[in-house]
Design a protein around this motif. Structure first.
Motif, PDB file in Angstrom:
ATOM      1  N   MET A  45       0.839  -1.186   0.000  1.00  0.00           N
ATOM      2  CA  MET A  45       0.000   0.000   0.000  1.00  0.00           C
ATOM      3  C   MET A  45       0.875   1.236   0.000  1.00  0.00           C
ATOM      4  O   MET A  45       1.786   1.361   0.811  1.00  0.00           O
ATOM      5  CB  MET A  45      -0.913   0.004   1.237  1.00  0.00           C
ATOM      6  N   ALA A  46       0.620   2.131  -0.933  1.00  0.00           N
ATOM      7  CA  ALA A  46       1.415   3.344  -1.037  1.00  0.00           C
ATOM      8  C   ALA A  46       1.105   4.288   0.112  1.00  0.00           C
ATOM      9  O   ALA A  46      -0.003   4.310   0.645  1.00  0.00           O
ATOM     10  CB  ALA A  46       1.136   4.035  -2.374  1.00  0.00           C
ATOM     11  N   VAL A  47       2.099   5.062   0.496  1.00  0.00           N
ATOM     12  CA  VAL A  47       1.891   6.082   1.518  1.00  0.00           C
ATOM     13  C   VAL A  47       0.948   7.140   0.952  1.00  0.00           C
ATOM     14  O   VAL A  47       1.158   7.640  -0.153  1.00  0.00           O
ATOM     15  CB  VAL A  47       3.233   6.723   1.929  1.00  0.00           C
ATOM     16  N   PRO A  48      -0.121   7.491   1.664  1.00  0.00           N
ATOM     17  CA  PRO A  48      -1.064   8.484   1.144  1.00  0.00           C
ATOM     18  C   PRO A  48      -0.433   9.858   1.000  1.00  0.00           C
ATOM     19  O   PRO A  48       0.577  10.174   1.632  1.00  0.00           O
ATOM     20  CB  PRO A  48      -2.173   8.492   2.204  1.00  0.00           C
ATOM     21  N   GLU A  49      -1.056  10.671   0.168  1.00  0.00           N
ATOM     22  CA  GLU A  49      -0.532  12.004  -0.103  1.00  0.00           C
ATOM     23  C   GLU A  49      -0.758  12.941   1.085  1.00  0.00           C
ATOM     24  O   GLU A  49      -1.681  12.766   1.870  1.00  0.00           O
ATOM     25  CB  GLU A  49      -1.203  12.588  -1.348  1.00  0.00           C
ATOM     26  N   LYS A  78      -0.125  -9.674  -2.207  1.00  0.00           N
ATOM     27  CA  LYS A  78      -0.950  -8.519  -2.567  1.00  0.00           C
ATOM     28  C   LYS A  78      -0.211  -7.215  -2.332  1.00  0.00           C
ATOM     29  O   LYS A  78      -0.404  -6.235  -3.065  1.00  0.00           O
ATOM     30  CB  LYS A  78      -2.245  -8.556  -1.755  1.00  0.00           C
ATOM     31  N   ASN A  79       0.637  -7.197  -1.313  1.00  0.00           N
ATOM     32  CA  ASN A  79       1.353  -5.975  -0.951  1.00  0.00           C
ATOM     33  C   ASN A  79       2.809  -5.992  -1.385  1.00  0.00           C
ATOM     34  O   ASN A  79       3.628  -5.232  -0.873  1.00  0.00           O
ATOM     35  CB  ASN A  79       1.251  -5.749   0.555  1.00  0.00           C
ATOM     36  N   HIS A  80       3.124  -6.889  -2.354  1.00  0.00           N
ATOM     37  CA  HIS A  80       4.458  -6.947  -2.968  1.00  0.00           C
ATOM     38  C   HIS A  80       5.551  -7.155  -1.916  1.00  0.00           C
ATOM     39  O   HIS A  80       6.574  -6.466  -1.914  1.00  0.00           O
ATOM     40  CB  HIS A  80       4.727  -5.672  -3.780  1.00  0.00           C
ATOM     41  N   MET A 116       7.084  -9.198   6.230  1.00  0.00           N
ATOM     42  CA  MET A 116       5.995  -8.534   6.925  1.00  0.00           C
ATOM     43  C   MET A 116       6.029  -8.824   8.421  1.00  0.00           C
ATOM     44  O   MET A 116       5.850  -7.916   9.240  1.00  0.00           O
ATOM     45  CB  MET A 116       4.652  -8.958   6.321  1.00  0.00           C
ATOM     46  N   LEU A 117       6.287 -10.090   8.785  1.00  0.00           N
ATOM     47  CA  LEU A 117       6.339 -10.424  10.207  1.00  0.00           C
ATOM     48  C   LEU A 117       7.544  -9.779  10.881  1.00  0.00           C
ATOM     49  O   LEU A 117       7.458  -9.321  12.021  1.00  0.00           O
ATOM     50  CB  LEU A 117       6.375 -11.937  10.388  1.00  0.00           C
ATOM     51  N   ARG A 118       8.655  -9.739  10.177  1.00  0.00           N
ATOM     52  CA  ARG A 118       9.845  -9.107  10.754  1.00  0.00           C
ATOM     53  C   ARG A 118       9.595  -7.612  10.962  1.00  0.00           C
ATOM     54  O   ARG A 118       9.922  -7.061  12.018  1.00  0.00           O
ATOM     55  CB  ARG A 118      11.059  -9.320   9.849  1.00  0.00           C
ATOM     56  N   ALA A 119       8.988  -6.954   9.958  1.00  0.00           N
ATOM     57  CA  ALA A 119       8.698  -5.522  10.086  1.00  0.00           C
ATOM     58  C   ALA A 119       7.693  -5.266  11.205  1.00  0.00           C
ATOM     59  O   ALA A 119       7.805  -4.294  11.956  1.00  0.00           O
ATOM     60  CB  ALA A 119       8.164  -4.972   8.762  1.00  0.00           C
ATOM     61  N   VAL A 137       3.851  -3.634   6.365  1.00  0.00           N
ATOM     62  CA  VAL A 137       4.480  -3.910   5.073  1.00  0.00           C
ATOM     63  C   VAL A 137       5.725  -3.053   4.963  1.00  0.00           C
ATOM     64  O   VAL A 137       5.616  -1.821   4.982  1.00  0.00           O
ATOM     65  CB  VAL A 137       3.518  -3.614   3.904  1.00  0.00           C
ATOM     66  N   PRO A 138       6.912  -3.643   4.897  1.00  0.00           N
ATOM     67  CA  PRO A 138       8.123  -2.834   4.850  1.00  0.00           C
ATOM     68  C   PRO A 138       8.307  -2.128   3.517  1.00  0.00           C
ATOM     69  O   PRO A 138       7.684  -2.513   2.528  1.00  0.00           O
ATOM     70  CB  PRO A 138       9.228  -3.856   5.100  1.00  0.00           C
TER      71      PRO A 138
END
Length: 266
Positions: free
Chosen positions: A1-5, A219-221, A227-230, A265-266
């Protein structure tokens, strides 16, 4: 997921940008701008933003904050779907009526909970909240009154993001926003900092209780281990070495995280 503006506060004091934003005088409400429940010229030096919960529904809050008998308002309220509604301008010394003695120095933001403060804020609401607090912090800083994207529980000397309950009797004696939503303040601050940085860094997602960890990662590339580590590093300051990460990819990938679990999601 991209960081929102990032959102911005315009010269007219209105929040603008890539988000679902409505203002008090905008259709379908057509209420006064600002709402009559406020004090022109009553706001002073900003100390930060206040996290509130509505104990109700967004449309009901908008209606209430435009009734004189309610004797209450806020700078913003945010629906669980991420919709942002603004009741009055920033930078015009207009003061909302949100937390009694805290009104002259703190900018209150209400959050819809549909009558259940024990319900965590969903992802869309967290993102919108982070956008609003980041925009207010940036705006106040541009006028020479900076306050940080950091937590504070001191209503007198603190600066940053505070809870309504921290103000005690002087702020109305409310137990708001409650422990469940109070625990989400670090997520709001983390997202706000990412928004300010313009991208990069971890992003929180919410498990739906149906998708496996591997599916969420794809889904989140990302990868399950990443993901678990982050998530572990962000929330618990735990580091997964490479061999453990490789094992997690195989062992935890087919697992289905519980609905509502916050993953990074890192």
């Amino acid at each position: 997921m991209a960081v929102p503006e990032r959102l911005t506060i315009g010269p007219d004091g209105r929040l603008r940008g890539q988000a679902l934003i409505t203002w008090n005088d905008q259709f379908p409400w057509k209420d006064p701008w600002p709402t009559q429940n406020g004090t022109p010229g009553g706001f002073g030096t900003p100390y930060g933003g206040v996290i509130h919960t509505e104990v109700g529904f967004e449309q009901g809050t908008i209606t209430e904050f435009n009734q004189a008998s309610a004797d209450a308002s806020a700078f913003f309220s945010i629906g669980m779907d991420g919709h942002i509604h603004q009741y009055g301008p920033l930078g015009k010394d207009w003061m909302a009526w949100t937390q009694v003695a805290g009104n002259p120095n703190w900018r209150g933001v209400e959050h819809e909970d549909k009558g259940h403060p024990t319900t965590p804020m969903p992802e869309a609401q967290l993102i919108a909240s982070a956008q609003v607090f980041e925009a207010m912090s940036t705006f106040d800083g541009s006028l020479g009154n900076p306050w940080p994207l950091e937590p504070t529980d001191d209503p007198i000397n603190g600066r940053g993001l505070i809870f309504h309950v921290d103000g005690g009797a002087a702020w109305g004696g409310h137990d708001c926003p409650g422990p469940v939503r109070m625990a989400q303040r670090p997520m709001i601050i983390s997202l706000a900092k990412q928004i300010r940085a313009g991208g990069g860094g971890p992003v929180y997602i919410t498990a739906d209780g149906k998708s496996t960890l591997a599916q969420l990662a794809t889904k989140n590339h990302s990868a399950p281990s990443s993901m678990l580590r982050a998530t572990a590093e962000a929330n618990y300051h735990v580091f997964f070495p490479a061999d453990v990460a490789a094992f997690v990819d195989q062992a935890a990938g087919p697992a289905v995280p519980a609905a509502g679990m916050r993953l990074v999601v890192p």
